[in-house]
Design a protein around this motif. Structure first.
Motif, PDB file in Angstrom:
ATOM      1  N   ASP A 355      12.224   9.893   4.532  1.00 25.88           N
ATOM      2  CA  ASP A 355      13.349   9.226   3.885  1.00 25.88           C
ATOM      3  C   ASP A 355      12.890   8.178   2.881  1.00 25.88           C
ATOM      4  N   LEU A 356      11.672   7.635   3.075  1.00 22.80           N
ATOM      5  CA  LEU A 356      11.147   6.670   2.111  1.00 22.80           C
ATOM      6  C   LEU A 356      10.577   7.365   0.877  1.00 22.80           C
ATOM      7  N   LYS A 359      14.200   9.944  -2.693  1.00 17.18           N
ATOM      8  CA  LYS A 359      14.957   8.855  -3.317  1.00 17.18           C
ATOM      9  C   LYS A 359      16.466   8.978  -3.078  1.00 17.18           C
ATOM     10  N   LEU A 362      18.577   5.258   0.745  1.00 17.73           N
ATOM     11  CA  LEU A 362      17.797   4.175   1.340  1.00 17.73           C
ATOM     12  C   LEU A 362      18.561   3.611   2.536  1.00 17.73           C
ATOM     13  N   LYS A 364      18.014   1.215   6.064  1.00 19.60           N
ATOM     14  CA  LYS A 364      17.116   0.250   6.703  1.00 19.60           C
ATOM     15  C   LYS A 364      17.337   0.308   8.216  1.00 19.60           C
ATOM     16  N   VAL A 372       8.104  -2.074   7.691  1.00 22.30           N
ATOM     17  CA  VAL A 372       8.230  -1.268   6.471  1.00 22.30           C
ATOM     18  C   VAL A 372       9.035  -2.000   5.405  1.00 22.30           C
ATOM     19  N   TYR A 373      10.063  -2.727   5.810  1.00 17.75           N
ATOM     20  CA  TYR A 373      10.909  -3.459   4.877  1.00 17.75           C
ATOM     21  C   TYR A 373      11.370  -4.761   5.509  1.00 17.75           C
ATOM     22  N   TYR A 398      13.681  -1.095  -5.082  1.00 16.18           N
ATOM     23  CA  TYR A 398      12.904  -0.243  -4.177  1.00 16.18           C
ATOM     24  C   TYR A 398      12.681   1.156  -4.748  1.00 16.18           C
ATOM     25  N   HIS A 400      15.151   3.811  -4.807  1.00 16.58           N
ATOM     26  CA  HIS A 400      16.073   4.850  -4.362  1.00 16.58           C
ATOM     27  C   HIS A 400      17.314   4.893  -5.253  1.00 16.58           C
TER      28      HIS A 400
END
Length: 440
Positions: A355-356, A359, A362, A364, A372-373, A398, A400
């Motif tokens: 998923d990262l 694009k 996004l 979380k 990761v974030y 980021y 996306h």
């Protein structure tokens, strides 16, 4: 007998009096005539206006007094103000008010700016299709639609058949105001983890293929998504795909294999209502020896691939086989793009597309925050971050194209500031693409 050329004094005085009287009467008569005409016009106009429907007051969603530029720059004072706003000043936007607003389409289109969207030649030559699967928060969907709107695109709205009457009315109102927005001809009663979620998108895809708009790519979204790129930026990115797709597709983990190894049944659940629950009954292997992959419910797919889907017996068999699996939308698309020979094929030998890496969307996840974030500044719902305004800069940088989740009941400032930033970007990129902005 001689006739005198001069009148007698008596006759002259009478003539003078008559002339004076005439001079006084004529202006009075003219004034009276004018008054009668004006009165007639007033009465006639009143009868016309009484027969017309009363003007509709366009009440849109709540806007908050915040400095989005300062929030984007992470100014601590303005970020703090946004936190206070979402804590103390939240106003709920009702579905009914959107229904009322769309009852006067010309006014609604003008107020929201749908009638004044300029389109570059690049955008005209590259229409995009959207499948919007939604069930609540009508104004949130309208704001999403406005953010991705272009008059040359095409939009299918699938609302859950369980949705409220007010929400349904608002969706029909939106579709009734714009010729390139329509309601899916077949709609599902959608349940969590069930194949009905997948079928909702498939219903829209089928309708979109029948549309006269020759779209190049299709993107599916839900009601809590929001774009991080403008339409002209998306067109540029989609062109770079050159027929390939953008979606998550990975080798299944041990836990995810159970989703399609065992038979599932739709049962009542205290948290989700009805949902797919696993049994101990094992399923037969996938049809046609298909190798299974897992990913996300969300995709960016080419038109050629969707045409293939619509006519392939292999796809139909996989869909039937997936009826009793858990969240088939999270393995259906990821698996199909790996089938050898399909348009835009992702080779099975290629590694995972996470998923990262994709694009498309996004998200979380709570268990990856700090690793990761950065941490969520909004709230968590089932381990997913509902974004806060303080994350705007991170979201936009980021890379996306879309993000999930947003909720005006959690942080309306985050949505408002993204809208402002995207509108500014849209003006900038279109100005760079064309010297003058032609009307569509």
């Amino acid at each position: 007998m001689k006739v005198s050329l001069f009148l007698s004094p008596c006759r002259m005085n009478a003539r003078c009096s008559l002339l004076k009287l005439r001079r006084k009467l004529i202006p009075s008569l003219l004034s009276l005539l004018t008054l009668c005409v004006l009165l007639l016009i007033t009465v006639k106009y009143s009868s016309i206006t009484e027969s017309l429907p009363p003007p509709v007051d366009i009440q849109t969603f709540q806007k908050y007094n915040v400095n989005c530029k300062a929030i984007y720059d992470m100014d601590p004072v303005e970020v703090g103000k946004s936190l206070i706003t979402r804590t103390n000043q939240l106003v709920e936007d009702t579905d009914e008010s959107l229904s009322t607003a769309t009852s006067n389409c010309p006014m609604f289109m003008k107020t929201r700016g749908y009638d004044d969207v300029c389109v570059s030649e690049e955008e005209k030559d590259f229409p995009i299709a959207y499948s919007l699967v939604v069930h609540k928060s009508a104004w949130m969907l309208e704001r999403l639609l406005k953010a991705i709107y272009s008059p040359n695109n095409i939009y299918c709205i699938h609302y859950d058949e369980k949705s409220s009457a007010q929400f349904t009315s608002a969706m029909k109102g939106l579709a009734g105001c714009m010729p390139n927005v329509f309601i899916a001809t077949k709609r599902e009663v959608v349940f969590y983890g069930d194949i009905t979620r997948l079928k909702a998108d498939l219903n829209c895809l089928s309708d979109l293929l029948r549309s006269e708009v020759q779209w190049k790519y299709v993107i599916n979204l839900c009601g809590q998504d929001f774009p991080l790129r403008t339409n002209i930026e998306l067109v540029s990115e989609l062109k770079k795909l050159n027929g390939a797709h953008m979606l998550e597709t990975c080798q299944p983990t041990k836990s995810k294999k159970k989703r399609f190894t065992f038979h599932h049944e739709l049962r009542d659940n205290s948290e989700f209502g009805k949902w797919q629950e696993a049994t101990k009954q094992r399923k037969t292997p996938p049809p046609h020896g298909i190798q299974m992959f897992t990913g996300s419910a969300y995709f960016v797919l080419s038109r050629h691939f969707v045409v293939y889907l619509n006519s392939s017996a292999v796809v139909r068999d996989l869909l039937d086989w997936s009826e009793d699996t858990f969240s088939p939308d999270e393995h259906f698309w990821a698996t199909l793009v790996r089938i050898p020979g399909v348009p835009g094929e992702v080779p099975r030998s290629q590694g995972d597309i996470t998923d990262l890496m994709s694009k498309t969307r996004l998200v979380k996840w709570e268990y990856l925050e700090g690793k990761v974030y950065p941490p969520c500044t909004g709230e968590h719902v089932r381990s997913v971050c509902v974004f806060g305004a303080a994350e705007m800069r991170w979201l936009l940088s980021y890379g996306h194209w879309f993000a999930n989740k947003f909720d005006p009941k959690v942080d309306p400032v985050a949505i408002q500031c993204l809208e402002e930033e995207l509108e500014e970007r849209q003006r900038f990129f279109r100005k760079a693409a064309i010297s003058s902005c032609p009307k569509h």
